[in-house]
Design an enzyme around this catalytic site. Structure first.
Site, short mmCIF file in Angstrom:
data_model
loop_
_atom_site.label_atom_id
_atom_site.label_comp_id
_atom_site.label_asym_id
_atom_site.label_seq_id
_atom_site.Cartn_x
_atom_site.Cartn_y
_atom_site.Cartn_z
CE LYS A 69 -2.28 2.43 3.30
NZ LYS A 69 -1.34 3.11 4.73
CG ASN A 70 2.55 3.03 3.65
OD1 ASN A 70 0.92 3.49 3.41
ND2 ASN A 70 2.94 2.73 4.57
NE ARG A 84 -0.33 11.42 6.19
CZ ARG A 84 0.51 12.52 6.65
NH1 ARG A 84 -0.68 13.49 7.55
NH2 ARG A 84 1.69 13.31 7.36
CG ASP A 138 -4.24 4.80 9.84
OD1 ASP A 138 -5.89 4.15 9.73
OD2 ASP A 138 -3.15 3.93 10.28
CG ASP A 142 3.31 1.46 9.69
OD1 ASP A 142 2.85 2.29 10.64
OD2 ASP A 142 3.09 2.21 8.50
CG MET A 166 8.11 6.83 14.70
SD MET A 166 8.21 6.76 13.32
CE MET A 166 9.16 6.04 13.30
C1 LIG Z 1 1.11 6.31 3.52
C2 LIG Z 1 2.41 6.34 3.94
O1 LIG Z 1 3.84 6.15 3.91
N1 LIG Z 1 2.27 6.37 5.55
C3 LIG Z 1 3.29 5.20 6.61
C4 LIG Z 1 4.66 7.04 6.64
O2 LIG Z 1 3.18 8.21 7.22
P1 LIG Z 1 3.98 9.30 7.02
O3 LIG Z 1 5.49 9.69 5.58
O4 LIG Z 1 2.73 10.56 6.76
O5 LIG Z 1 4.89 9.40 8.32
P2 LIG Z 1 6.30 10.24 8.58
O6 LIG Z 1 7.35 9.66 8.51
O7 LIG Z 1 5.77 11.66 7.93
O8 LIG Z 1 6.11 10.62 10.46
C5 LIG Z 1 5.12 10.25 11.28
C6 LIG Z 1 5.04 10.19 12.70
O9 LIG Z 1 6.49 9.72 12.66
C7 LIG Z 1 7.47 10.92 13.26
N2 LIG Z 1 8.49 10.73 13.31
C8 LIG Z 1 8.82 10.87 12.03
C9 LIG Z 1 10.24 10.52 11.44
C10 LIG Z 1 11.52 10.59 12.30
O10 LIG Z 1 12.72 11.05 12.40
N3 LIG Z 1 10.88 10.96 13.63
C11 LIG Z 1 9.56 11.07 14.04
O11 LIG Z 1 9.36 11.39 14.83
C12 LIG Z 1 6.89 11.48 13.10
O12 LIG Z 1 6.72 13.70 13.64
C13 LIG Z 1 4.57 11.57 12.94
O13 LIG Z 1 4.20 11.96 13.71
O14 LIG Z 1 5.20 6.60 7.36
C14 LIG Z 1 5.11 6.79 9.00
C15 LIG Z 1 6.01 6.21 8.93
O15 LIG Z 1 6.83 4.75 8.83
C16 LIG Z 1 3.76 5.06 8.58
O16 LIG Z 1 3.48 5.21 9.23
C17 LIG Z 1 2.33 5.20 7.59
O17 LIG Z 1 1.71 4.39 7.35
C1 LIG Z 2 -0.64 4.85 9.28
C2 LIG Z 2 -1.27 4.31 7.98
O1 LIG Z 2 -0.55 4.30 7.12
P1 LIG Z 2 -1.76 6.15 6.17
O2 LIG Z 2 -0.52 7.00 6.36
O3 LIG Z 2 -2.23 5.86 5.21
O4 LIG Z 2 -2.09 6.23 7.78
C3 LIG Z 2 -0.57 2.48 7.52
O5 LIG Z 2 -0.69 2.17 6.72
O6 LIG Z 2 -0.39 1.61 8.67
#
Ligand SMILES: CC(=O)N[C@H]1[C@@H](OP(=O)(O)OP(=O)(O)OC[C@H]2O[C@@H](n3ccc(=O)[nH]c3=O)[C@H](O)[C@@H]2O)O[C@H](CO)[C@@H](O)[C@@H]1O
Ligand SMILES: C=C(OP(=O)(O)O)C(=O)O
Length: 437
Positions: free
Chosen positions: A22-23, A97, A121, A322, A344
């Site tokens: 998915k991602n 997202r 989510d 995840d 996170m």
């Molecule tokens: C559509 C998609 O691909 N979704 C994924 C993507 O979401 P997404 O790209 O939205 O998530 P981010 O990597 O931006 O960050 C997720 C969370 O982790 C925190 N954060 C992030 C990086 C970091 O170095 N430190 C930290 O604390 C951020 O503040 C945030 O709260 O990556 C997440 C983290 O693997 C996964 O849970 C999601 O499933």
């Molecule tokens: C958090 C997730 O998805 P999304 O970033 O699409 O909400 C996930 O795939 O677990």
């Protein structure tokens, strides 16, 4: 809203082929906007989030030709950027997202990218600062309408300019978005503290096959030499590592003998070893994972000095956040104790209430940490009625229900369907008693 009825306590047996990721698919589908040529993508999962993104691309004017199940050819040669300013887009763009990743390609190719606050989510705050700071670094003008949570970036007259940037965090979708903008910027961009997980590597490989010049792929320092335009390509999506982890957890907790086919071992990182720390036997058989029936249960390993095992998430190559909900549910039947530390997201552990209702021994220390005291199968979870709060909590509750005694009901199963393809059918094929109502 749909409901699953599950009769638990039945060991399953058989083979499972993981769906496409998915991602990864969310990133790859957005990248089709970067060229007017045809782009063929294979192994696309048939799940709600992906289908919503495909519909959104179609509404933007992208031509969509379905070749076979999982294989689609896209052509973005007549994109209607005017759609971004419609009320329909405000609703549609906020439904998942992954839609945030249309912004980078649209900005780079058409000079503007807009997006309402994206969905996904409800697992705590999900900031977008990394994305927009990246675009601003490339020279984009940024605006945000607080009233309707609408974000917009536009390219200045001279176009996007390559630059050196240090991301404030290794955001996965943020890195993907910035890379997709930088490939068409003038000159060289370096992105340090870039996310480097396999799906991002896949995106960079696909962009390179379209004519982009990205080096450092797989590391946290990407160098991108901007090019004038990109051409078409064919790309295959990797198996979904989160789904693979879900099947591992499901096999152990239901004492089932399961083979997970063609998992792409090289891209699983810490996933197999993290489940092994819970005492689960995972055998590598060529590119498959074989999990024997854990008839006598599984015993958690302690740290070398005998202290309690902690499983925590971290940006890749750390353990993915995840899969923590799944690790947590599997730990409820292990022999031994585990501390689950979800660093996170701040609202992802609240679903433990439902597991506690089912009889699991869990102490939620604070929103980020839960101590799980495993039952060692001495006391089976009790069937119950529960609602699925997010995609991974949803699959965890489904695993708990399959292991529990009696018939459970899971409501709000759209959350599970967002990310798991035909999960009920595939479970029935290996012997599960699950019906969709
Ligand atoms: C559509 C998609 O691909 N979704 C994924 C993507 O979401 P997404 O790209 O939205 O998530 P981010 O990597 O931006 O960050 C997720 C969370 O982790 C925190 N954060 C992030 C990086 C970091 O170095 N430190 C930290 O604390 C951020 O503040 C945030 O709260 O990556 C997440 C983290 O693997 C996964 O849970 C999601 O499933
Ligand atoms: C958090 C997730 O998805 P999304 O970033 O699409 O909400 C996930 O795939 O677990």
């Amino acid at each position: 809203m749909g409901v699953f009825k599950i009769e638990g306590g039945i060991p399953l047996k058989g083979e499972i082929t993981p769906q496409g990721a998915k991602n990864e698919a969310l990133q790859i589908l957005c990248a089709v906007l970067l060229t007017g040529d045809k782009v063929t993508i294979n192994n696309i999962p048939d799940i709600i989030d992906i289908n919503k993104l495909i519909t959104l691309l179609g509404n933007l004017g992208v031509k969509i030709q379905r070749n076979a199940p999982g294989s689609i050819t896209f052509q973005a040669d007549e994109v209607n950027v005017g759609y971004l300013e419609t009320e329909a887009f405000k609703k549609e763009g906020g439904a998942l997202r992954g839609s945030i990743m249309i912004v980078g390609p649209l900005l780079a190719r058409f000079g503007k990218g807009y997006i309402p606050k994206p969905g996904g989510d409800k697992i705590g705050r999900r900031r977008l600062d990394t994305h927009f700071e990246g675009f601003i670094n490339l020279g984009a003008k940024f605006r945000y309408n607080r009233e309707d949570h609408f974000y917009g970036v536009e390219t200045p007259e001279e176009g996007l300019q390559g630059t050196d940037m240090l991301l404030d965090e290794a955001s996965v979708t943020g890195t993907a978005n910035i890379v997709m903008a930088a490939v068409l910027a003038k000159g060289r961009t370096t992105v340090y503290n870039a996310a480097c997980e396999p799906y991002l590597q896949q995106l960079c490989k696909m962009l390179n096959s379209m004519g982009a010049k990205i080096t450092g792929v797989g590391s946290n320092l990407l160098t991108i030499e901007g090019v004038e335009s990109l051409r078409g390509c064919e790309h295959r999506i990797l198996p979904d590592m989160i789904e693979i982890g879900s099947w591992i957890g499901l096999a152990a907790m239901t004492k089932s003998e399961i083979t997970i086919k063609n998992v792409s071992w090289d891209n699983l990182g810490l996933i197999p070893n993290t489940f092994r720390k819970l005492g689960i036997t995972i055998e590598k058989r060529n590119d498959d994972i074989y999990i024997p029936a854990h008839k006598d249960g599984y015993e958690v390993k302690t740290d070398i000095d005998g202290s309690i095992l902690t499983i925590a998430d971290a940006p890749w190559p750390g353990f993915t956040p995840d899969l923590l909900s799944i690790v947590l549910v599997v730990a409820t039947q292990a022999k031994g104790d585990v501390l689950i530390h979800q660093k996170m997201f701040e609202s992802r552990l609240f679903f433990v209430d439902k597991l506690i209702d089912m009889g699991a021994k869990i102490m939620l220390c604070d929103p980020h940490r839960a101590v799980v005291m495993g039952h060692n199968f001495e006391s089976q979870l009790k069937a119950t009625t529960m609602s699925s709060p997010d995609i991974r909590a949803g699959i965890s509750l489904l695993i708990a229900a399959l292991s529990a005694k009696g018939t459970s009901t899971i409501q709000n199963i759209e959350q599970i369907d967002r990310g798991y393809e035909r999960i009920d059918e595939r479970l029935r094929a290996i012997g599960a008693k699950i019906v969709r109502e």
